[in-house]
Design a protein around this motif. Structure first.
Motif, PDB file in Angstrom:
ATOM      1  N   SER A 130       0.824  -1.197   0.000  1.00 52.98           N
ATOM      2  CA  SER A 130       0.000   0.000   0.000  1.00 52.98           C
ATOM      3  C   SER A 130       0.865   1.257   0.000  1.00 52.98           C
ATOM      4  O   SER A 130       0.482   2.290  -0.536  1.00 52.98           O
ATOM      5  CB  SER A 130      -0.913  -0.022   1.212  1.00 52.98           C
ATOM      6  N   GLY A 146      -1.685  10.688   9.616  1.00 55.32           N
ATOM      7  CA  GLY A 146      -2.631   9.593   9.369  1.00 55.32           C
ATOM      8  C   GLY A 146      -2.071   8.507   8.476  1.00 55.32           C
ATOM      9  O   GLY A 146      -2.822   7.812   7.788  1.00 55.32           O
ATOM     10  N   LEU A 157       0.257   4.995   7.374  1.00 56.39           N
ATOM     11  CA  LEU A 157       0.465   3.620   7.840  1.00 56.39           C
ATOM     12  C   LEU A 157       1.797   3.518   8.578  1.00 56.39           C
ATOM     13  O   LEU A 157       2.783   4.147   8.182  1.00 56.39           O
ATOM     14  CB  LEU A 157       0.490   2.670   6.650  1.00 56.39           C
ATOM     15  N   ILE A 169      -6.996   2.432   8.404  1.00 52.39           N
ATOM     16  CA  ILE A 169      -6.558   3.293   7.295  1.00 52.39           C
ATOM     17  C   ILE A 169      -6.786   2.587   5.952  1.00 52.39           C
ATOM     18  O   ILE A 169      -7.305   3.182   5.006  1.00 52.39           O
ATOM     19  CB  ILE A 169      -5.071   3.680   7.452  1.00 52.39           C
ATOM     20  N   LEU A 170      -6.413   1.309   5.896  1.00 48.94           N
ATOM     21  CA  LEU A 170      -6.570   0.560   4.643  1.00 48.94           C
ATOM     22  C   LEU A 170      -8.046   0.368   4.308  1.00 48.94           C
ATOM     23  O   LEU A 170      -8.435   0.380   3.137  1.00 48.94           O
ATOM     24  CB  LEU A 170      -5.852  -0.795   4.746  1.00 48.94           C
ATOM     25  N   GLU A 207      -8.745  -0.485   0.606  1.00 50.01           N
ATOM     26  CA  GLU A 207      -7.779  -1.540   0.290  1.00 50.01           C
ATOM     27  C   GLU A 207      -8.043  -2.850   1.034  1.00 50.01           C
ATOM     28  O   GLU A 207      -7.495  -3.884   0.674  1.00 50.01           O
ATOM     29  CB  GLU A 207      -6.350  -1.048   0.540  1.00 50.01           C
ATOM     30  N   VAL A 208      -8.807  -2.799   2.109  1.00 48.23           N
ATOM     31  CA  VAL A 208      -9.324  -4.046   2.684  1.00 48.23           C
ATOM     32  C   VAL A 208     -10.818  -3.870   2.893  1.00 48.23           C
ATOM     33  O   VAL A 208     -11.314  -2.758   2.988  1.00 48.23           O
ATOM     34  CB  VAL A 208      -8.648  -4.441   4.040  1.00 48.23           C
TER      35      VAL A 208
END
Lengths: 192, 192
Positions: free
Chosen positions: A78, A169, A171, B184-185, B190-191
Motif C-alpha cells: 500500500s 494519518g 500507515l 486506514i486501509l 484496500e481491505v
C-alpha cells in the motif's frame, strides 16, 4: 566491484539529489563505523548503495522487491515507497555483486528497521537520516546523539518518524514497532 | 447471570474507582450501541465487565491470561498491565458464565485493539476512554467524534495513545499498529 565503479553506476540510475544523498549517507556511515568499531568498508558500501532502488517506478519496485526474498506485506504494497529497501537489496546483488548478508540487510531494512538490528543496520538507518542534506526538526540533536549512543539515536529517530507518520494519518510498518520495542527491552535487560 | 448480580460481584473484586469506571463505561457503551445499531444488552455486559481483571496482582493476571487462550507475547509479559484484557476474558467466563465470543473478544482486546475489530470491540475500546471519569487532553473532542464516526474515533484514540506512549519511551503493542493500519486501509478501500 570498486567504490568508484559503484558511484559511476549510481550516477546513471539515480537523480542528482538522490546521488548526493547517497554520498552523504556513505560519509556519515563511515564516521559512525569508525566511532563504533564497525567494518568501515562495509559501512561505506552499504551507505553508498542503500537507496539504489529509490528511482525505480512502482512496477519495477514491486518486481525487484518480490525477488529480494524479503516478506512483502500489505503495508508495503500500500505504501510502495517502503519497497525501495527490499528492492535495493536485490539490486545491490544484481548490479554490484554484493553478497555480504549484513550489507544486504542494512539496505533492505534501512527505512523500517526491524527487531535485533545489527550494528551495521543501525549505522545505515541513522546515517540515512542525519546526512547533511536532511532537514527536519531536531535533526541537529539527532546528529549529536548518533555519535554519543547509536541505539538511543535509532530510538530517537524512530520516535520522530512515528510521530510524523501519526500526525499525517499514515500507515506504520510493524517492523518499526518491533525494532523500537526490542531496543527498550534490551535497555531494560529483558532481551539480550 | 443478571446485570445486578454482575454488579454485586464486581463491587467485591474491584476498588471503588474502578467500579465507577466500569459503570461509566457500561453507560457509554449502551449509548454507542444505540447510536450505531449494536446489541444493547451485549454492549451493557461487555462495558460493565471489561475491567474485571484490573485489580488482580501480577501473578494472578499472568495465570488468568495464560488460561484465556489469547497469545501472550513478550510485550504483554513486560508490561503486565496489558494482561488485564486477556485475563478479563477468562474471568468473564469463569465468574459470570459469559460465552458470547464477541463479548469475550471485546474484553480481551479493549486495551490494545486488533486488526478487523468488530463493532462491539470498537464500542468498548472507545467507551473505556470517554466515560465521564476519564480526563486527558482532547477527551471532549474524542467524546464528540465517538458519536459521529466510530472508526474515526478509534483511530483518534489510538493516535492519542501512541503519541502518549512514544513521549514516555514505553512499549507499543503491535496489535494497536495492526488495528490502526487496518482502519486506514479500510478507509482507502484496500481491505474490506
Amino acid at each position: 566491484m570498486k567504490i568508484e565503479q559503484i558511484k559511476d553506476k549510481l550516477k546513471e540510475i539515480l537523480d542528482e539529489k538522490r546521488y548526493l544523498h547517497s554520498i552523504g549517507t556513505m560519509e556519515y556511515a563511515v564516521k559512525l563505523a569508525e566511532r563504533f568499531g564497525e567494518d568501515v568498508q562495509k559501512a561505506m558500501i552499504a551507505g553508498l548503495v542503500h537507496d539504489v532502488a529509490k528511482c525505480l517506478d512502482k512496477q519495477q519496485l514491486l518486481n525487484c522487491a518480490l525477488k529480494s526474498g524479503i516478506v512483502i506485506d500489505n503495508i508495503m504494497r500500500s505504501q510502495i515507497e517502503l519497497l525501495h529497501g527490499p528492492a535495493g537489496s536485490y539490486l545491490a546483488r544484481q548490479l554490484f555483486g554484493i553478497e555480504d548478508v549484513d550489507i544486504l540487510n542494512a539496505i533492505a531494512y534501512h527505512t523500517t528497521g526491524r527487531e535485533n538490528m545489527s550494528k551495521l543496520e543501525k549505522i545505515i538507518y541513522v546515517a540515512d537520516l542525519i546526512e547533511p542534506s536532511r532537514q527536519f526538526e531536531h535533526v541537529d540533536r539527532l546528529r549529536e546523539k548518533s555519535f554519543e549512543d547509536l541505539e538511543k539515536a535509532v530510538m530517537m529517530a524512530m520516535d520522530n518518524t512515528l510521530k510524523y507518520v501519526i500526525e499525517r494519518g499514515g500507515l506504520i510498518h510493524p517492523n518499526t514497532i518491533y525494532a523500537r520495542n526490542w531496543l527498550i527491552l534490551r535497555e531494560s535487560g529483558e532481551v539480550r
